[in-house]
Design a protein around this motif. Sequence first.
Motif, PDB file in Angstrom:
ATOM      1  N   TYR A  49       3.018   3.107 -33.573  1.00 50.66           N
ATOM      2  CA  TYR A  49       3.194   4.320 -32.772  1.00 50.66           C
ATOM      3  C   TYR A  49       3.962   3.993 -31.497  1.00 50.66           C
ATOM      4  O   TYR A  49       3.565   3.107 -30.716  1.00 50.66           O
ATOM      5  CB  TYR A  49       1.843   4.940 -32.426  1.00 50.66           C
ATOM      6  CG  TYR A  49       1.073   5.443 -33.612  1.00 50.66           C
ATOM      7  CD1 TYR A  49       1.733   6.018 -34.712  1.00 50.66           C
ATOM      8  CD2 TYR A  49      -0.308   5.351 -33.671  1.00 50.66           C
ATOM      9  CE1 TYR A  49       1.026   6.482 -35.805  1.00 50.66           C
ATOM     10  CE2 TYR A  49      -1.030   5.816 -34.761  1.00 50.66           C
ATOM     11  CZ  TYR A  49      -0.356   6.377 -35.827  1.00 50.66           C
ATOM     12  OH  TYR A  49      -1.056   6.839 -36.922  1.00 50.66           O
ATOM     13  N   LEU A  50       5.036   4.714 -31.261  1.00 48.84           N
ATOM     14  CA  LEU A  50       5.912   4.450 -30.130  1.00 48.84           C
ATOM     15  C   LEU A  50       5.188   4.577 -28.797  1.00 48.84           C
ATOM     16  O   LEU A  50       5.471   3.825 -27.846  1.00 48.84           O
ATOM     17  CB  LEU A  50       7.111   5.405 -30.172  1.00 48.84           C
ATOM     18  CG  LEU A  50       8.200   5.180 -29.123  1.00 48.84           C
ATOM     19  CD1 LEU A  50       8.776   3.778 -29.236  1.00 48.84           C
ATOM     20  CD2 LEU A  50       9.300   6.232 -29.264  1.00 48.84           C
ATOM     21  N   GLN A  51       4.238   5.491 -28.701  1.00 51.58           N
ATOM     22  CA  GLN A  51       3.508   5.688 -27.451  1.00 51.58           C
ATOM     23  C   GLN A  51       2.773   4.416 -27.026  1.00 51.58           C
ATOM     24  O   GLN A  51       2.775   4.046 -25.848  1.00 51.58           O
ATOM     25  CB  GLN A  51       2.520   6.839 -27.610  1.00 51.58           C
ATOM     26  CG  GLN A  51       1.743   7.167 -26.338  1.00 51.58           C
ATOM     27  CD  GLN A  51       0.766   8.324 -26.539  1.00 51.58           C
ATOM     28  OE1 GLN A  51       0.613   8.823 -27.643  1.00 51.58           O
ATOM     29  NE2 GLN A  51       0.100   8.737 -25.478  1.00 51.58           N
ATOM     30  N   GLN A  52       2.144   3.732 -27.993  1.00 57.20           N
ATOM     31  CA  GLN A  52       1.431   2.485 -27.693  1.00 57.20           C
ATOM     32  C   GLN A  52       2.417   1.378 -27.326  1.00 57.20           C
ATOM     33  O   GLN A  52       2.147   0.569 -26.431  1.00 57.20           O
ATOM     34  CB  GLN A  52       0.583   2.063 -28.897  1.00 57.20           C
ATOM     35  CG  GLN A  52      -0.500   3.055 -29.296  1.00 57.20           C
ATOM     36  CD  GLN A  52      -1.662   3.068 -28.305  1.00 57.20           C
ATOM     37  OE1 GLN A  52      -1.636   2.425 -27.266  1.00 57.20           O
ATOM     38  NE2 GLN A  52      -2.696   3.844 -28.641  1.00 57.20           N
ATOM     39  N   ASP A  74      -2.443  -4.088 -34.134  1.00 57.93           N
ATOM     40  CA  ASP A  74      -1.715  -4.103 -35.400  1.00 57.93           C
ATOM     41  C   ASP A  74      -0.203  -4.085 -35.149  1.00 57.93           C
ATOM     42  O   ASP A  74       0.291  -3.303 -34.336  1.00 57.93           O
ATOM     43  CB  ASP A  74      -2.126  -2.880 -36.224  1.00 57.93           C
ATOM     44  CG  ASP A  74      -1.678  -2.976 -37.675  1.00 57.93           C
ATOM     45  OD1 ASP A  74      -1.438  -4.094 -38.149  1.00 57.93           O
ATOM     46  OD2 ASP A  74      -1.565  -1.920 -38.325  1.00 57.93           O
ATOM     47  N   GLU A  75       0.534  -4.961 -35.863  1.00 58.74           N
ATOM     48  CA  GLU A  75       1.992  -5.079 -35.747  1.00 58.74           C
ATOM     49  C   GLU A  75       2.401  -5.504 -34.341  1.00 58.74           C
ATOM     50  O   GLU A  75       3.224  -4.882 -33.670  1.00 58.74           O
ATOM     51  CB  GLU A  75       2.690  -3.778 -36.156  1.00 58.74           C
ATOM     52  CG  GLU A  75       2.375  -3.327 -37.576  1.00 58.74           C
ATOM     53  CD  GLU A  75       2.857  -4.307 -38.653  1.00 58.74           C
ATOM     54  OE1 GLU A  75       3.554  -5.289 -38.329  1.00 58.74           O
ATOM     55  OE2 GLU A  75       2.537  -4.080 -39.842  1.00 58.74           O
ATOM     56  N   ILE A  76       1.846  -6.621 -33.907  1.00 59.44           N
ATOM     57  CA  ILE A  76       2.041  -7.131 -32.553  1.00 59.44           C
ATOM     58  C   ILE A  76       3.485  -7.555 -32.291  1.00 59.44           C
ATOM     59  O   ILE A  76       3.911  -7.689 -31.139  1.00 59.44           O
ATOM     60  CB  ILE A  76       1.066  -8.319 -32.297  1.00 59.44           C
ATOM     61  CG1 ILE A  76       1.029  -8.724 -30.822  1.00 59.44           C
ATOM     62  CG2 ILE A  76       1.459  -9.515 -33.155  1.00 59.44           C
ATOM     63  CD1 ILE A  76       0.338  -7.748 -29.945  1.00 59.44           C
ATOM     64  N   GLN A  77       4.286  -7.752 -33.357  1.00 59.29           N
ATOM     65  CA  GLN A  77       5.673  -8.208 -33.160  1.00 59.29           C
ATOM     66  C   GLN A  77       6.517  -7.187 -32.389  1.00 59.29           C
ATOM     67  O   GLN A  77       7.552  -7.531 -31.828  1.00 59.29           O
ATOM     68  CB  GLN A  77       6.347  -8.533 -34.497  1.00 59.29           C
ATOM     69  CG  GLN A  77       6.758  -7.336 -35.344  1.00 59.29           C
ATOM     70  CD  GLN A  77       5.626  -6.847 -36.236  1.00 59.29           C
ATOM     71  OE1 GLN A  77       4.526  -7.378 -36.200  1.00 59.29           O
ATOM     72  NE2 GLN A  77       5.904  -5.861 -37.064  1.00 59.29           N
ATOM     73  N   TYR A  78       6.062  -5.935 -32.344  1.00 56.03           N
ATOM     74  CA  TYR A  78       6.821  -4.908 -31.631  1.00 56.03           C
ATOM     75  C   TYR A  78       6.660  -4.998 -30.119  1.00 56.03           C
ATOM     76  O   TYR A  78       7.423  -4.365 -29.376  1.00 56.03           O
ATOM     77  CB  TYR A  78       6.395  -3.512 -32.097  1.00 56.03           C
ATOM     78  CG  TYR A  78       6.780  -3.200 -33.522  1.00 56.03           C
ATOM     79  CD1 TYR A  78       8.062  -3.485 -34.008  1.00 56.03           C
ATOM     80  CD2 TYR A  78       5.862  -2.624 -34.404  1.00 56.03           C
ATOM     81  CE1 TYR A  78       8.411  -3.203 -35.320  1.00 56.03           C
ATOM     82  CE2 TYR A  78       6.209  -2.337 -35.713  1.00 56.03           C
ATOM     83  CZ  TYR A  78       7.477  -2.627 -36.166  1.00 56.03           C
ATOM     84  OH  TYR A  78       7.827  -2.348 -37.461  1.00 56.03           O
ATOM     85  N   VAL A  79       5.665  -5.769 -29.662  1.00 61.38           N
ATOM     86  CA  VAL A  79       5.432  -5.875 -28.206  1.00 61.38           C
ATOM     87  C   VAL A  79       5.239  -7.345 -27.810  1.00 61.38           C
ATOM     88  O   VAL A  79       4.161  -7.750 -27.368  1.00 61.38           O
ATOM     89  CB  VAL A  79       4.211  -5.036 -27.770  1.00 61.38           C
ATOM     90  CG1 VAL A  79       4.564  -3.569 -27.703  1.00 61.38           C
ATOM     91  CG2 VAL A  79       3.025  -5.259 -28.696  1.00 61.38           C
ATOM     92  N   PRO A  80       6.280  -8.165 -27.944  1.00 64.14           N
ATOM     93  CA  PRO A  80       6.159  -9.584 -27.553  1.00 64.14           C
ATOM     94  C   PRO A  80       5.832  -9.757 -26.079  1.00 64.14           C
ATOM     95  O   PRO A  80       5.373 -10.829 -25.663  1.00 64.14           O
ATOM     96  CB  PRO A  80       7.546 -10.157 -27.893  1.00 64.14           C
ATOM     97  CG  PRO A  80       8.467  -8.971 -27.905  1.00 64.14           C
ATOM     98  CD  PRO A  80       7.630  -7.834 -28.413  1.00 64.14           C
TER      99      PRO A  80
END
Length: 397
Positions: A49-52, A74-80
Motif C-alpha cells: 500500500y502506497l500510503q504505508q 510485509d514487502e520490506i524491500q519497498y522501504v529500504p
Amino acid sequence: MWIDRQIKDRVNQSVRSRPAVLLTGARQTGKSTLLQRMFPETTYITFDYLQQVEAAREAPEQFLSRFDAPVIFDEIQYVPELFRELKIVIDKHRNDYGRWIMTGSQQFSLMGQVSESLAGRIALLRLETLSAMELRQARIFDPDRFLYRGGYPELWANKNLSLEDFFESYVRTYVERDLKTIIDVKNLSDFRRFFRIAATRTGQLLNYRSLAADVGISDVTIKKWIHALEISGLIYLLPPFYANIGKRLVKSPKLYFGDHGLLCHLLGIDSAAQWHDHPHKGSLWENLVMMELIKTLHLHPGTDLFFYRDQNGVEIDFIIEKKDRLILVEAKAGERVASEKLAFSRVAPLLGARYAAVRNLLALNMPGNDILTRKHFACFNPMHVDAADAAESQSPG
C-alpha cells in the motif's frame, strides 16, 4: 486449504533468539500467509500500500515509534529507508526477541541492505514453493501433477484454479509491476521473449552472448535481466565446485528456475504427457531434483550446493558439501540408467581424499518410495523419498 510449511520450526526458533527476522522468497510462495497464520495476534503492515510506503520513507523514526509490540512488515524491500533506523531501535533493545518480523520478495537487494545495517541482529530465512515432502504430509500429493504443476501453494490449495490463468497472471504481474522496481525495461515484449528463451537453457552453462543473440539484444542487457530474475528469486545460478584436484574446471554457472511449474509454463507444458514427451525432459527433471534438494536439505547454491564439470565433459549434476561430508547427486529422468553412464567412479576418487565421507546418489523418476542400494550409489525418487534418508542409506564411498 492450509498446507503446513517445513520452515515453520526455523521461523519459531529465530523469533525466540533474534530481535529481527527476515523471510525472503519469490512472490506467491506464501510468506505473508505463513507469518499471519503463525502470529495471528501480531500487527500486520504491508508495504504493497502506497500510503504505508510514503509514511515509512518520509519519517522512518516516527513510523517505527508507532509500534510498541511485535509487528510484521510485509514487502520490506519497498522501504529500504527503514533498515538504518531499525538498527538504532534494535541496538537499544537487543534482547527484545521477535520484535520485528519482515518479508521481502527481492532476495539480493535485501541482503545488501541487511548486511550493511542489521548484520548480527537479524535471522535470514528463505521460503521456496511447496516441496513434494510438504505435499505428501498434507496428503494431497500427486506425482504426475507435481511434475508440471510445481509448488506454488495456491495451485494446490485451490483445486478450481486454472493453471494457465495463474501463471499468466503471475508473469504479467512480475513483468508489469515487480520488474520496474529493479530495472528499467524499455521493451516488455523483448523481456517476455527472453524469459521464455531462458527457460530453454535450464540446466545448461550460462552463456550470455548466445542468449543475447537468440533474444536479439545486447550482452549487457541480458546480464541485467538475468540479475533481475535472480534478485526476484525466480531463478538460481548454480556455481561450479572448485577443488585442488589438478584439473581445469568450467567457470560458468548453470541456470535453474526456482519453481519447475513456472518453468513448465514458459515451455508450454500443462500435462504429465507433455512433460514426458518434451525434448527438455532431462533438464526439467534436473531442475525439479535441485529444488527438492534445496527445499528439504536447506541448501544454498554457492555455499553448500554446486555442480561439477571438467573440460573433458565429465560432469556431476549436483555436489552437496556439508562440513567434512560430500554428497554427489546425478539426476536422470528415466526409471533406470546403466551404471557405466554415471560419473561417480571418475569424480568421487578425485574429491574423496579431502572428506571423511563421500556418498553417491542417483535421483531417478522411478515409482515407489524405496531406496535401492547399489555397490557404489543409492537410487531414489526425490518426489517420494527425502534426500537425507537416501544419503544415510548408502555406505560411505
